[in-house]
Design a protein around this motif. Sequence first.
Motif, mmCIF file in Angstrom:
data_model
loop_
_atom_site.group_PDB
_atom_site.id
_atom_site.type_symbol
_atom_site.label_atom_id
_atom_site.label_comp_id
_atom_site.label_asym_id
_atom_site.label_seq_id
_atom_site.Cartn_x
_atom_site.Cartn_y
_atom_site.Cartn_z
ATOM 1 N N LYS A 715 0.858 -1.191 0.000
ATOM 2 C CA LYS A 715 0.000 0.000 0.000
ATOM 3 C C LYS A 715 0.893 1.239 0.000
ATOM 4 O O LYS A 715 2.054 1.196 0.411
ATOM 5 C CB LYS A 715 -0.928 -0.006 1.224
ATOM 6 N N GLN A 717 1.245 5.021 1.497
ATOM 7 C CA GLN A 717 0.768 5.875 2.592
ATOM 8 C C GLN A 717 1.218 7.324 2.367
ATOM 9 O O GLN A 717 2.324 7.573 1.855
ATOM 10 C CB GLN A 717 1.330 5.389 3.932
ATOM 11 N N ARG A 718 0.369 8.251 2.756
ATOM 12 C CA ARG A 718 0.728 9.663 2.669
ATOM 13 C C ARG A 718 1.848 9.962 3.668
ATOM 14 O O ARG A 718 1.826 9.482 4.798
ATOM 15 C CB ARG A 718 -0.496 10.525 2.980
ATOM 16 N N CYS A 720 5.032 9.016 3.408
ATOM 17 C CA CYS A 720 6.112 8.015 3.476
ATOM 18 C C CYS A 720 7.298 8.467 2.625
ATOM 19 O O CYS A 720 7.204 9.386 1.819
ATOM 20 C CB CYS A 720 5.606 6.657 3.006
ATOM 21 N N ARG A 747 -5.412 9.087 2.646
ATOM 22 C CA ARG A 747 -4.350 8.687 3.583
ATOM 23 C C ARG A 747 -3.521 7.531 3.016
ATOM 24 O O ARG A 747 -2.320 7.467 3.224
ATOM 25 C CB ARG A 747 -4.948 8.279 4.933
ATOM 26 N N GLU A 748 -4.197 6.604 2.323
ATOM 27 C CA GLU A 748 -3.465 5.470 1.748
ATOM 28 C C GLU A 748 -4.240 4.893 0.581
ATOM 29 O O GLU A 748 -5.464 5.069 0.472
ATOM 30 C CB GLU A 748 -3.192 4.385 2.799
ATOM 31 N N CYS A 773 7.894 2.695 -1.928
ATOM 32 C CA CYS A 773 7.538 3.464 -0.733
ATOM 33 C C CYS A 773 7.982 2.720 0.517
ATOM 34 O O CYS A 773 7.806 1.495 0.605
ATOM 35 C CB CYS A 773 6.035 3.696 -0.691
#
Length: 781
Positions: A715, A717-718, A720, A747-748, A773
């Motif tokens: 995933k 993520q914001r 990262c 957010r993700e 990420c």
Amino acid sequence: MSALVKYRVHEVAKDFGLTSKVITEILTKYATTPKNHMQVLEDRELDIIFEYLTSTNQMESIADVFADTAPKEKEKKQEAKPSAAEPEKQAGAPSPAAQSGEKQAQQPQKKEEKQRQPKAQPQKRVIDTSGVTINIEKYNERFEDMAGDRTRKNQSARGGKEKIKQKPGRQQQNQAQSNKRRQEERDRMQRLQFEIAKKAPVKVQIPDEINVGELAARMKKTGAEVVKTLMKNGVMASLSDVIDFDTAAIIAEEMGCKVEREVIVTIEEKLIDDTADTEEELLPRAPVVVVMGHVDHGKTSLLDYIRKAHVASGEAGGITQHIGAYTVKVNGSNVTFLDTPGHEAFTSMRARGAMVTDIAILVVAADDGIMPQTVESINHAKAAKIPIVVAINKMDVHGANPERIKQQLTEYDLVPEEWGGETIVCPISAKTGQGVDSLLENLVLLAEVQELKANPNRAAKGTVIEARLDKGRGPIMTVLVQNGTLRQGDIIIAGTAVGRVRTMLNDKGERVTEAGPSIPVEIAGMSEVPGAGDVFNSVKDERMARMLAEQRKEEQKNSGNVHKKVSLEDLFAQIQEGELKELPIIVKADVQGSAEAVKASLEKLTNDEVRVKVIHSAVGAINESDVMLATTSGAIIVGFNVRPDSAAKDSAARNRVDMRMYRVIYDCINEIEDAMKGMLAPKFRENIIGHAEVRETYKVSKVGTVCGCYVQDGKIQRGCSVRVLRDNVVIHEGELASLRRFKDDVREVATGYECGMQIEKFNDVKIGDVIECFVMEEIKA
């Protein structure tokens, strides 16, 4: 009639204190008249006698028989011994006339006695057998043994016959007293032996590791006593804890026990014969050769030429390669070639501990020189510690420069013989055949120097070269016999596969019934497809072989194919324990200059306790071949501005290979140096959370480049950290500025969804790039 005991007429009569004639008359009346007193009686006849004699109603008949025989016996006694009433007649011998008169006088007397006998019958009806000694115990024992189930059933139907009981006489009383004394003596000896056994130390067999509770049970002590003794010796352990042999031995000796080391014999040790061969049993064998080198340098052409030139012509349809190995004759000596896809199969076999090949041929193109894959081949052969013969191919091509190749070889510690080294270098042409014969002769000479030997007169052992599933024939595997002789019909176990050799084909496709050392054959008859590189053994017990296969499957499932590897975390501990004398490292970098710099810097870290050795360095992403080499060599992989591909990541996780990625050369050097000194204490660990592929880019004024991405795994993520990978080479590392789906900030974003991403202060993103990420996680102490 029992087959164990023969019971005769006279023996029955003797046991009952009767004459054989009485028994004969009983048999005559109720069965068949016996021939004589030595006749062996059958079960049916014995049943009749025993039932007749043990029935109280028959005693009168026996008395009658005795009454008939009594006068005759008295007569015999009188004839044998004169009565005391006629002493004067004993003084002299009687005359013949007196004797005849005496006989005539006795005859009417006999008749009178016979006539009077029935009148005196009531007084003679009961037989007094008190003076007769009958072995009743013997009779009872024989009765139980010989009468059989049929007699017992008859007895139960009639209410049961009791054994004949004898009134206790003086002899039996003495016997009882003697038995009583013997029993007392026996009891006294048992008590004495028990006391001696109590005083003697208990023998305890202890394995390498043992549970405390199990140790207490073996010593015949309570668990509390053992735990108390452990605590006295400074070991805090409960009943469920496991202690080693040394600790258990100290505790056992302190508690008065005699310690013996328990040798556990496994199924594998029982089944597989691993005894070493004596020098007399060993015979010379053919060398096994693998051909390695860079792509398009002529490996296949060389193998094809050797096959055509050195295999007997005239075979139907020419030579068809059925299996991945074949044998050729060179000056009367055999040489076995493995036709494997370069170093990948070579290292996969070594990864399973199978040292198959004896010599490696390194093919180098004379017009091309040493290439990256050539360097990998050199490093793999060196890691296997096998001699390398260099074949400089394409000597017929314009621009061939063998001297330049020899110069390049010296950079990798391969010094040609003509330059004072030990490496055999043969200029050849696989196309024209130039120098190939010289190459093969050198192989034979090298094999003679190595003195390769094996024992053909034992159970076969070898390695699976390759295996596949054939739709018509089932699991098929190509094996190389390394020791012993494999025969048709043998039971074999290879890894977790068990089977029987149904058919064997040699390298020419011909059926054979046996294969000796260094002979490759194709086998059908396995239960499943084994893995390439698995060791196979010929065994005798198929049931035990299946048990071993199941045990191996269970071990694989439990261990997860875990190998003991070197990692920076436990590097110092292994150095301190003396386990590590050499630290092997594989270096991969984005450019050749970086690879050389990292290699030189790391090798300078060598100290008195451990030597740092870079076994392989190359340019490009970390691939599965690098992980395989690290697996077999126990090496650490150092990546400088490169990343592993997905196959390499999976393989590294499976085989527990430690991979370290760096962007600054000093970080790499300092970290490994600190690990060697025992100062490595990382506080943060990088955790990769996902990968997204760039599928479109958009130029936005005052914002920069926005990437349209597809999340491949994990995933996003914001907030990262990200790396931009192009062909698995890092081109940028920074932070994620924004993450959107459609027009909304999120957010993700999970796997399988599309999103828009912008990387902070980086706009040179292209379609096809992969954005990795990651987040930095604190390691808890």
